[in-house]
Structures are given as structure tokens and as C-alpha cells.
Design an enzyme around this catalytic site. Structure first.
Site, PDB file in Angstrom:
ATOM      1  N   HIS A 169       0.857  -1.134   0.008  1.00 52.18           N
ATOM      2  CA  HIS A 169       0.033   0.252  -0.045  1.00 52.18           C
ATOM      3  C   HIS A 169       0.803   1.198  -0.046  1.00 52.18           C
ATOM      4  O   HIS A 169       1.967   1.050   0.382  1.00 52.18           O
ATOM      5  CB  HIS A 169      -0.920  -0.237   1.179  1.00 52.18           C
ATOM      6  CG  HIS A 169      -1.977  -0.886   1.029  1.00 52.18           C
ATOM      7  ND1 HIS A 169      -3.009  -0.889   2.146  1.00 52.18           N
ATOM      8  CD2 HIS A 169      -2.035  -1.971   0.385  1.00 52.18           C
ATOM      9  CE1 HIS A 169      -3.744  -1.980   1.964  1.00 52.18           C
ATOM     10  NE2 HIS A 169      -3.168  -2.714   1.097  1.00 52.18           N
ATOM     11  N   GLU A 177       0.915   3.785   1.809  1.00 49.74           N
ATOM     12  CA  GLU A 177       1.271   4.026   3.248  1.00 49.74           C
ATOM     13  C   GLU A 177       2.773   3.389   3.730  1.00 49.74           C
ATOM     14  O   GLU A 177       3.559   3.779   4.057  1.00 49.74           O
ATOM     15  CB  GLU A 177       0.168   3.901   4.268  1.00 49.74           C
ATOM     16  CG  GLU A 177      -1.018   4.721   4.113  1.00 49.74           C
ATOM     17  CD  GLU A 177      -2.235   4.298   3.171  1.00 49.74           C
ATOM     18  OE1 GLU A 177      -1.739   3.493   2.208  1.00 49.74           O
ATOM     19  OE2 GLU A 177      -3.205   4.131   3.716  1.00 49.74           O
ATOM     20  N   CYS A 224      -6.164   1.849   5.845  1.00 45.30           N
ATOM     21  CA  CYS A 224      -6.693   0.444   6.266  1.00 45.30           C
ATOM     22  C   CYS A 224      -6.374   0.262   7.662  1.00 45.30           C
ATOM     23  O   CYS A 224      -5.286   0.821   8.100  1.00 45.30           O
ATOM     24  CB  CYS A 224      -6.555  -0.716   5.339  1.00 45.30           C
ATOM     25  SG  CYS A 224      -4.829  -1.015   5.150  1.00 45.30           S
TER      26      CYS A 224
END
Length: 165
Positions: free
Chosen positions: A65, A67, A95
Site C-alpha cells: 500500500h 502508506e 486501512c
């Protein structure tokens, strides 16, 4: 834990738009590569330490991801797993996996664009940073660049649906 919503003034630079603009550029790059259009940027003292976009398909890695990738890059750059005094800008509400990593990295402030009612874990779902087991919760600012972030995602998934019909 409260999420401040809407266009906020960055406490250090006074202008959160520039880092979010960079995160949106990374999200558009992800879309061009066939990835879900999410981009992230980490800044410290007004300097961009890292920028990344989703690469789960490209890397064949479910943890790739934006992030996670930007946290890894910034940590390498400063030589520490603790990203004290760093701010993270991401185009989509993180998430649970990413929220956990943000907490462990000790990110100072989290700015995110679009909320994610299905997969988000900040103001939706488990609300990770509000849990008593959360060791560190950043200041949270939601809705920065929300319209553009949400539009990128909607257009991406609309194109995907059209390709599959």
C-alpha cells in the site's frame, strides 16, 4: 480521538495543499499503472522525505500500500524506524494494516483525503487510533483534497467495471 474534517491549515507550513497535491500526483501515477489510485507523501520540517503510490499488483505484494511504501522509504532515508516529527499525507483513509504501521512509526500528523467506509480504519471500521491497545495516535485531519481523491477512485473503478462488461 477526533478527526478534524475539511481543509485545515498545516500547523508547521500553513499550507497542507502542496503535500496533498504530491500525494494526488502519486495516486494518478498508480492509476496509470493499473493500481488502485492511492498516493502518499511524508514530510518533516517542510521537506518531502518520501512519496509513493500503491504497488500491490506490480509488486505482487498485498502489503504494498502507498502508506507502507512511503513509511519504509522515509525510515530508510532518516535511518530510524521512528518517524517522529513527520507528517503523512494520503489520498485515502488508511486501512487497519496501514493504521497499525502509522502508529508504530510514531507519525505526528495524518492527513487523508477520501474516507473509506468499506476498508478504512481511522473514522470507519475499527477506528484503530481510538482503541485502548493503540500505542500512539497521530493528530488526524480528514477530508483534505477529498473531492479529487474520491473522484480518482470512482473513475478508476468505473473504468474497471466497463472493461469487465
Amino acid at each position: 480521538m477526533s478527526v478534524k474534517r475539511g481543509e485545515q491549515t498545516h500547523p508547521m507550513t500553513g499550507n497542507p495543499q502542496k503535500p496533498m497535491t504530491l500525494a494526488l500526483e502519486a495516486a494518478r501515477d498508480a492509476a496509470r499503472q493499473g493500481e488502485v489510485p492511492v498516493g502518499a507523501v511524508i514530510i518533516r520540517d517542510g521537506v518531502v522525505l518520501a512519496s509513493a503510490s500503491n504497488r500491490t499488483v506490480t509488486d505482487q505484494d498485498p502489503t504494498a500500500h502507498a502508506e507502507i511504501l512511503v513509511l519504509r522509504e522515509a525510515a530508510r532515508k532518516i535511518g530510524s524506524e521512528r518517524l517522529i516529527d513527520c507528517d503523512l499525507y494520503v489520498t485515502l483513509e488508511p486501512c487497519a494494516m496501514c493504521a497499525g504501521a502509522i502508529s508504530f512509526a510514531r507519525i505526528r500528523r495524518l492527513y487523508f483525503g477520501a474516507g473509506d467506509p468499506k476498508g478504512g480504519a481511522v473514522e470507519h471500521g475499527p477506528r484503530f487510533f481510538s482503541q485502548p491497545t493503540c500505542h500512539h495516535a497521530p493528530e488526524i485531519y480528514g477530508g483534505l483534497g477529498e473531492t479529487e481523491s474520491a473522484t480518482l477512485l470512482k473513475e478508476f473503478f468505473k473504468e474497471r467495471r466497463n472493461e469487465n462488461t
